[in-house]
Enzyme design. Structure first.
Site, short mmCIF file in Angstrom:
data_model
loop_
_atom_site.label_atom_id
_atom_site.label_comp_id
_atom_site.label_asym_id
_atom_site.label_seq_id
_atom_site.Cartn_x
_atom_site.Cartn_y
_atom_site.Cartn_z
N CYS A 157 -5.15 -27.75 -36.34
CA CYS A 157 -5.97 -26.54 -36.31
C CYS A 157 -6.07 -26.05 -37.75
CB CYS A 157 -5.40 -25.49 -35.35
SG CYS A 157 -3.77 -24.87 -35.78
C1 RB5 Z 1 -8.79 -20.69 -37.00
O1 RB5 Z 1 -9.61 -19.97 -36.20
C2 RB5 Z 1 -7.34 -20.59 -36.63
O2 RB5 Z 1 -7.03 -19.43 -35.95
C3 RB5 Z 1 -6.87 -21.80 -35.85
O3 RB5 Z 1 -7.53 -22.96 -36.21
C4 RB5 Z 1 -5.42 -22.09 -36.11
O4 RB5 Z 1 -5.14 -22.08 -37.47
C5 RB5 Z 1 -4.44 -21.31 -35.37
O5 RB5 Z 1 -3.22 -21.46 -35.60
#
Ligand code: RB5
Length: 151
Positions: free
Chosen positions: A66
């Site tokens: 993420c």
């Molecule tokens: C990005 O929106 C972010 O919130 C997600 O990709 C991640 O980093 C969450 O931990």
């Protein structure tokens, strides 16, 4: 080795790059999405199916990405049998497997660049659990926790 990948919008580009790297290196790759870049999509929608696939042995190892790698790591570790960690350095990429039997490596698509990520992935996939008694003893305590029901 069959490697599963999952990413939200924050890891979408890195997932595509690593998929290309893994395929070129001869790994079988299973893509748990996202299949398209959708700003504001939710990492559990992709990471949870990957985590279950790892837990069931349908893929050998997982890469969960993420933006920071944090959310992917938090949710992956909710699935019993998954041992996920957010990795940014080469030592942890292999020691996490050797000592702790890490089976999902989490990366931050907005934190760790493509070249370093690919290095970390290769180190992670090349490492093997050493299986020493003290490592198994610790993991048995982790597994006992997974079996506890929340009261
Ligand atoms: C990005 O929106 C972010 O919130 C997600 O990709 C991640 O980093 C969450 O931990």
């Amino acid at each position: 080795m069959r490697v599963g990948l999952a990413a939200d919008h924050g890891g979408f580009e890195l997932k595509a790059q690593l998929t290309e790297d893994l395929t070129a290196a001869g790994y079988a790759v299973a893509d748990f999405g996202a299949q398209e870049l959708v700003a504001g999509d939710d990492y559990p929608d992709f990471v949870v199916p990957l985590a279950w696939a790892v837990a069931r042995g349908e893929v050998t190892r997982g890469l969960a990405i993420c933006g920071s790698g944090v959310g992917a790591c938090v949710v992956a570790n909710k699935v019993p049998g998954v041992r996920a960690a957010l990795i940014t350095d080469s030592f942890s990429a292999h020691q996490g497997v050797e000592d702790d039997d890490m089976n999902v490596m989490c990366l931050g698509g907005r934190v760790t660049g493509h070249a370093l990520s690919w290095d970390l992935v290769q180190i992670f996939l090349s490492a093997q659990f050493k299986g020493l008694e003290r490592f198994r003893r610790r993991l048995a305590k982790v597994e006992a926790l997974e079996r506890l029901k929340k009261s």
